[in-house]
Design an enzyme around this catalytic site. Structure first.
Site, mmCIF file in Angstrom:
data_model
loop_
_atom_site.group_PDB
_atom_site.id
_atom_site.type_symbol
_atom_site.label_atom_id
_atom_site.label_comp_id
_atom_site.label_asym_id
_atom_site.label_seq_id
_atom_site.Cartn_x
_atom_site.Cartn_y
_atom_site.Cartn_z
ATOM 1 N N HIS A 103 0.141 -12.160 -21.215
ATOM 2 C CA HIS A 103 0.512 -10.958 -21.949
ATOM 3 C C HIS A 103 1.147 -9.931 -21.019
ATOM 4 O O HIS A 103 0.611 -9.617 -19.966
ATOM 5 C CB HIS A 103 -0.725 -10.373 -22.619
ATOM 6 C CG HIS A 103 -0.439 -9.204 -23.490
ATOM 7 N ND1 HIS A 103 -1.325 -8.179 -23.639
ATOM 8 C CD2 HIS A 103 0.625 -8.901 -24.266
ATOM 9 C CE1 HIS A 103 -0.810 -7.274 -24.467
ATOM 10 N NE2 HIS A 103 0.371 -7.700 -24.859
ATOM 11 N N ASP B 69 22.818 -15.025 -18.218
ATOM 12 C CA ASP B 69 24.047 -15.805 -18.150
ATOM 13 C C ASP B 69 24.254 -16.301 -16.717
ATOM 14 O O ASP B 69 23.504 -15.950 -15.805
ATOM 15 C CB ASP B 69 25.239 -14.985 -18.665
ATOM 16 C CG ASP B 69 25.483 -13.695 -17.892
ATOM 17 O OD1 ASP B 69 25.257 -13.654 -16.662
ATOM 18 O OD2 ASP B 69 25.923 -12.715 -18.516
ATOM 19 N N HIS C 65 23.359 -1.811 -17.775
ATOM 20 C CA HIS C 65 23.278 -3.106 -17.103
ATOM 21 C C HIS C 65 22.657 -2.990 -15.709
ATOM 22 O O HIS C 65 21.861 -3.850 -15.309
ATOM 23 C CB HIS C 65 24.676 -3.728 -17.019
ATOM 24 C CG HIS C 65 24.681 -5.109 -16.457
ATOM 25 N ND1 HIS C 65 24.047 -6.164 -17.077
ATOM 26 C CD2 HIS C 65 25.247 -5.617 -15.333
ATOM 27 C CE1 HIS C 65 24.217 -7.265 -16.360
ATOM 28 N NE2 HIS C 65 24.946 -6.956 -15.291
ATOM 29 N N TYR D 168 27.351 -10.188 -20.255
ATOM 30 C CA TYR D 168 26.173 -9.447 -20.705
ATOM 31 C C TYR D 168 25.270 -10.256 -21.636
ATOM 32 O O TYR D 168 24.528 -9.686 -22.436
ATOM 33 C CB TYR D 168 26.568 -8.109 -21.360
ATOM 34 C CG TYR D 168 27.369 -7.243 -20.427
ATOM 35 C CD1 TYR D 168 26.769 -6.623 -19.335
ATOM 36 C CD2 TYR D 168 28.734 -7.072 -20.605
ATOM 37 C CE1 TYR D 168 27.511 -5.846 -18.453
ATOM 38 C CE2 TYR D 168 29.479 -6.296 -19.736
ATOM 39 C CZ TYR D 168 28.864 -5.690 -18.668
ATOM 40 O OH TYR D 168 29.586 -4.921 -17.792
ATOM 41 N N ALA D 169 25.279 -11.569 -21.519
ATOM 42 C CA ALA D 169 24.374 -12.421 -22.289
ATOM 43 C C ALA D 169 23.069 -12.545 -21.507
ATOM 44 O O ALA D 169 22.777 -13.567 -20.889
ATOM 45 C CB ALA D 169 25.008 -13.782 -22.552
ATOM 46 N N ASN D 170 22.312 -11.451 -21.525
ATOM 47 C CA ASN D 170 21.066 -11.345 -20.768
ATOM 48 C C ASN D 170 20.045 -10.612 -21.618
ATOM 49 O O ASN D 170 20.383 -9.637 -22.286
ATOM 50 C CB ASN D 170 21.280 -10.537 -19.476
ATOM 51 C CG ASN D 170 22.447 -11.034 -18.660
ATOM 52 O OD1 ASN D 170 22.425 -12.140 -18.158
ATOM 53 N ND2 ASN D 170 23.483 -10.219 -18.551
#
Length: 129
Positions: A20, A28, A96, A118-120
């Protein structure tokens, strides 16, 4: 041998160790990887596996109570924006540079082959009860 779910032994083992509040960065191929967190690099070729495939696979196995992405995804990557909005109605957005700072505290980083910017997303693990 497992017959379903995540078959990559390194990733399956790393997921089993999460608790947890732990952070999991799905990123990316271009995201800088900080020293410290455990890394499972799934990148094979540009675009393989995709960000969407990895996020969907992880969400099938993890309890996630929150997610953070870069503000820049909104203008630079409509596909990632749609995916993130679909999965995380309360998505937190940060610059970012801040996401890169936060990634240093992640327990696990999963690198995809995604070649769109920006595929994060930084996932925060929850509990199943």
């Amino acid at each position: 041998m497992k017959k379903a779910g995540i078959l990559n032994r390194h990733l399956a083992g790393a997921l089993a160790e999460l608790g947890h509040g732990d952070g999991v960065l799905v990123c990316d191929a271009g995201m800088p990887i900080p020293d410290g967190p455990r890394v499972v690099d799934l990148a094979f070729r540009a675009g393989v596996p995709t960000f969407a495939e990895v996020v969907d696979g992880l969400l099938a196995e993890l309890v996630v109570e929150g997610a953070t992405a870069a503000t820049e995804v909104r203008t630079a990557n409509p596909q990632a924006t749609a995916l993130l909005d679909g999965h995380f109605p309360a998505l937190e957005l940060v610059p970012h540079e801040r996401l890169k700072e936060l990634s240093a505290d992640a327990r696990l980083i999963v690198r995809t082959g995604e070649a769109r910017p920006y595929a994060n997303v930084l996932l925060r693990c929850g509990v199943f009860f």
